[in-house]
Design a protein around this motif. Structure first.
Motif, mmCIF file in Angstrom:
data_model
loop_
_atom_site.group_PDB
_atom_site.id
_atom_site.type_symbol
_atom_site.label_atom_id
_atom_site.label_comp_id
_atom_site.label_asym_id
_atom_site.label_seq_id
_atom_site.Cartn_x
_atom_site.Cartn_y
_atom_site.Cartn_z
ATOM 1 N N LYS A 93 6.844 42.403 -1.834
ATOM 2 C CA LYS A 93 7.100 43.845 -1.864
ATOM 3 C C LYS A 93 8.457 44.249 -1.299
ATOM 4 C CE LYS A 93 2.229 45.141 -1.689
ATOM 5 N NZ LYS A 93 2.243 45.638 -3.076
ATOM 6 N N ASN A 94 8.939 43.527 -0.281
ATOM 7 C CA ASN A 94 10.177 43.914 0.391
ATOM 8 C C ASN A 94 11.367 43.149 -0.189
ATOM 9 O OD1 ASN A 94 8.528 45.336 2.429
ATOM 10 N ND2 ASN A 94 8.028 43.260 3.128
ATOM 11 N N VAL A 95 12.438 43.878 -0.484
ATOM 12 C CA VAL A 95 13.636 43.252 -1.058
ATOM 13 C C VAL A 95 14.867 43.782 -0.324
ATOM 14 C CG1 VAL A 95 14.990 42.839 -3.132
ATOM 15 C CG2 VAL A 95 12.522 43.157 -3.325
ATOM 16 N N LEU A 96 15.707 42.867 0.152
ATOM 17 C CA LEU A 96 16.986 43.260 0.748
ATOM 18 C C LEU A 96 18.080 42.973 -0.265
ATOM 19 C CD1 LEU A 96 18.192 44.326 3.492
ATOM 20 C CD2 LEU A 96 18.902 41.956 3.877
ATOM 21 N N CYS A 97 18.799 44.006 -0.656
ATOM 22 C CA CYS A 97 19.791 43.908 -1.729
ATOM 23 C C CYS A 97 21.187 43.662 -1.152
ATOM 24 C CB CYS A 97 19.799 45.194 -2.552
ATOM 25 S SG CYS A 97 18.206 45.533 -3.345
ATOM 26 N N LEU A 98 21.801 42.561 -1.581
ATOM 27 C CA LEU A 98 23.084 42.130 -1.044
ATOM 28 C C LEU A 98 24.065 41.832 -2.168
ATOM 29 C CD1 LEU A 98 21.626 39.564 1.505
ATOM 30 C CD2 LEU A 98 22.421 41.875 2.043
ATOM 31 N N THR A 99 25.336 42.066 -1.916
ATOM 32 C CA THR A 99 26.356 41.656 -2.875
ATOM 33 C C THR A 99 26.545 40.145 -2.828
ATOM 34 O OG1 THR A 99 27.471 43.792 -2.766
ATOM 35 C CG2 THR A 99 28.785 41.902 -3.526
ATOM 36 N N ASP A 113 4.295 46.743 -19.089
ATOM 37 C CA ASP A 113 3.178 46.442 -18.188
ATOM 38 C C ASP A 113 3.177 47.312 -16.938
ATOM 39 O OD1 ASP A 113 2.152 44.308 -19.821
ATOM 40 O OD2 ASP A 113 3.847 43.101 -19.132
ATOM 41 N N GLY A 114 3.900 48.414 -16.966
ATOM 42 C CA GLY A 114 3.883 49.348 -15.848
ATOM 43 C C GLY A 114 5.002 49.128 -14.851
ATOM 44 N N ALA A 115 5.093 50.049 -13.914
ATOM 45 C CA ALA A 115 6.169 50.054 -12.927
ATOM 46 C C ALA A 115 5.971 48.978 -11.866
ATOM 47 C CB ALA A 115 6.242 51.424 -12.258
ATOM 48 N N THR A 116 7.067 48.594 -11.222
ATOM 49 C CA THR A 116 7.002 47.700 -10.071
ATOM 50 C C THR A 116 6.706 48.517 -8.818
ATOM 51 O OG1 THR A 116 9.391 47.887 -9.724
ATOM 52 C CG2 THR A 116 8.618 46.045 -11.071
ATOM 53 N N ASN A 117 6.363 47.816 -7.741
ATOM 54 C CA ASN A 117 6.088 48.478 -6.466
ATOM 55 C C ASN A 117 6.833 47.721 -5.378
ATOM 56 O OD1 ASN A 117 4.939 50.075 -4.434
ATOM 57 N ND2 ASN A 117 3.204 48.685 -4.205
ATOM 58 N N LEU A 118 8.143 47.963 -5.296
ATOM 59 C CA LEU A 118 9.005 47.224 -4.388
ATOM 60 C C LEU A 118 9.620 48.171 -3.358
ATOM 61 C CD1 LEU A 118 10.723 45.012 -7.102
ATOM 62 C CD2 LEU A 118 9.045 44.230 -5.416
ATOM 63 N N LEU A 123 12.362 39.396 0.603
ATOM 64 C CA LEU A 123 13.176 38.636 -0.341
ATOM 65 C C LEU A 123 14.606 39.146 -0.303
ATOM 66 C CD1 LEU A 123 13.466 36.688 -2.830
ATOM 67 C CD2 LEU A 123 12.886 38.685 -4.258
ATOM 68 N N GLN A 124 15.535 38.280 0.079
ATOM 69 C CA GLN A 124 16.943 38.646 -0.025
ATOM 70 C C GLN A 124 17.447 38.243 -1.407
ATOM 71 O OE1 GLN A 124 18.189 38.286 4.726
ATOM 72 N NE2 GLN A 124 19.470 37.361 3.158
ATOM 73 N N MET A 127 0.510 50.281 -3.142
ATOM 74 C CA MET A 127 0.174 49.955 -1.760
ATOM 75 C C MET A 127 1.451 49.631 -0.980
ATOM 76 S SD MET A 127 -2.363 46.979 -0.301
ATOM 77 C CE MET A 127 -3.777 47.707 -1.131
ATOM 78 N N GLU A 128 1.557 50.161 0.228
ATOM 79 C CA GLU A 128 2.743 49.941 1.054
ATOM 80 C C GLU A 128 2.702 48.565 1.706
ATOM 81 O OE1 GLU A 128 2.692 53.157 3.831
ATOM 82 O OE2 GLU A 128 3.773 54.509 2.481
ATOM 83 N N SER A 129 3.884 47.991 1.916
ATOM 84 C CA SER A 129 3.972 46.728 2.632
ATOM 85 C C SER A 129 3.772 46.981 4.125
ATOM 86 C CB SER A 129 5.331 46.082 2.397
ATOM 87 O OG SER A 129 6.360 46.836 3.022
ATOM 88 N N ASN A 130 3.492 45.917 4.876
ATOM 89 C CA ASN A 130 3.372 46.055 6.324
ATOM 90 C C ASN A 130 4.692 46.532 6.930
ATOM 91 O OD1 ASN A 130 0.708 45.184 6.366
ATOM 92 N ND2 ASN A 130 1.281 43.034 6.597
ATOM 93 N N LEU A 131 5.807 46.037 6.388
ATOM 94 C CA LEU A 131 7.113 46.464 6.881
ATOM 95 C C LEU A 131 7.301 47.959 6.663
ATOM 96 C CD1 LEU A 131 9.935 45.909 8.001
ATOM 97 C CD2 LEU A 131 10.659 45.322 5.668
#
Length: 292
Positions: free
Chosen positions: A100-106, A149-154, A75-76, A1-5
């Motif tokens: 569901k939403n992840v912002l990837c930062l160094t 347990d299966g794939a993530t949905n991120l 989630l940052q 399922m898609e996130s609202n974003l």
């Protein structure tokens, strides 16, 4: 399922995200109350992760509290403080919690924070983190076989600085991030529509990455001058600094400036990402003043 974003970024309309900081303590009620003011006004709310290398509550914990309040979090995750095992655990935990939403930062360097003797880790950086999320979304175990347990949905995104002087280098790095799995860009603060237009046309659009342009609330001329001095890449124009300096109400003037930027940016980028450090309650005023 898609996130609202994700749905919003795929739709023809404007997407708005905003940012809150976790508390410097063990009670997140004030942060959550502030975020609730944005219900129905934004598509998602970012929660920073050790921004400026300053200790604050876990971003993961605050994101879960936002979910419980019927608000969609981003989630940052910064790579600075965790090795790959801890990052992998956090990604899987976020998925289990329904984030569901992840912002990837160094991550900002430790030396800019208030505990400069802390040891940075940097086992991963943002491209490697994006690759790890992409692998988990395919159900791949980092050492062997498939996740039991299966794939993530991120839905992973990345940051970028439109003010970068070397567009060639910026384009190559964003291309690596796109190939690693980035699906959207939340930009660092940008002050000029022309700078944003060049970034979108020359860098983001060829990569087919939607851009949420970073709008930053300035609270005073002194605040703007400080940012220009200490934040890498920041270039707040003198005309804006003078406008704040000459205002009888700099706090209100900052809101008006941010609202003007929102209105000018939404015709160029897919939307905006609004940041108001230690003044998050003003985000609602910016949105209302921009009338979008």
């Amino acid at each position: 399922m898609e996130s609202n974003l994700q749905k919003s970024l795929k739709s023809p309309g404007i997407t708005i995200t905003a940012e809150v900081m976790p508390p410097r303590g063990g009670n997140a009620s004030q942060t959550i109350d502030t975020a609730k003011l944005l219900a129905g006004k934004v598509d998602a709310i970012n929660v920073t992760d050790g921004s400026r290398a300053i200790m604050r509550m876990s971003s993961l914990a605050v994101c879960k509290l936002l979910l419980e309040s019927k608000l969609e979090p981003v989630l940052q995750i910064a790579c600075r403080d965790k090795n790959r095992i801890a990052l992998q655990a956090e990604i899987l935990g976020a998925n289990a919690l329904g984030i569901k939403n992840v912002l990837c930062l160094t991550g900002d360097p430790v030396r800019v924070g208030d505990q400069p003797n802390a040891r940075p880790v940097h086992d991963y950086e943002s491209v490697q983190l994006l690759k790890q999320i992409s692998a988990f979304n395919l159900g791949q175990d980092p050492t062997s076989g498939l996740l039991k347990d299966g794939a993530t949905n991120l839905y992973p995104g990345t940051a970028a600085d439109p003010n970068c002087k070397n567009f060639g280098s910026l384009r190559k790095r964003l291309e690596r991030k796109k190939n690693a799995g980035a699906r959207f860009i939340q930009s660092q603060m940008v002050m000029s529509p022309n700078v944003l237009e060049n970034f979108c046309r020359e860098v983001a659009e060829p990569l087919e990455l939607p851009v949420l342009a970073g709008v930053f609330l300035l609270k005073s001329a002194k605040n703007a001058q400080f940012i220009n001095k200490v934040v890498p890449g920041a270039c707040i124009p003198n005309e804006i600094i003078h406008r704040l300096e000459n205002s009888t109400n700099p706090a209100l003037e900052g809101i008006l400036i941010a609202a003007e930027q929102v209105k000018s940016f939404v015709g160029i980028a897919k939307g905006v990402h609004i940041m108001a450090i230690k003044a998050e309650r003003s985000i609602l005023s910016i949105i209302e003043e921009a009338n979008i």
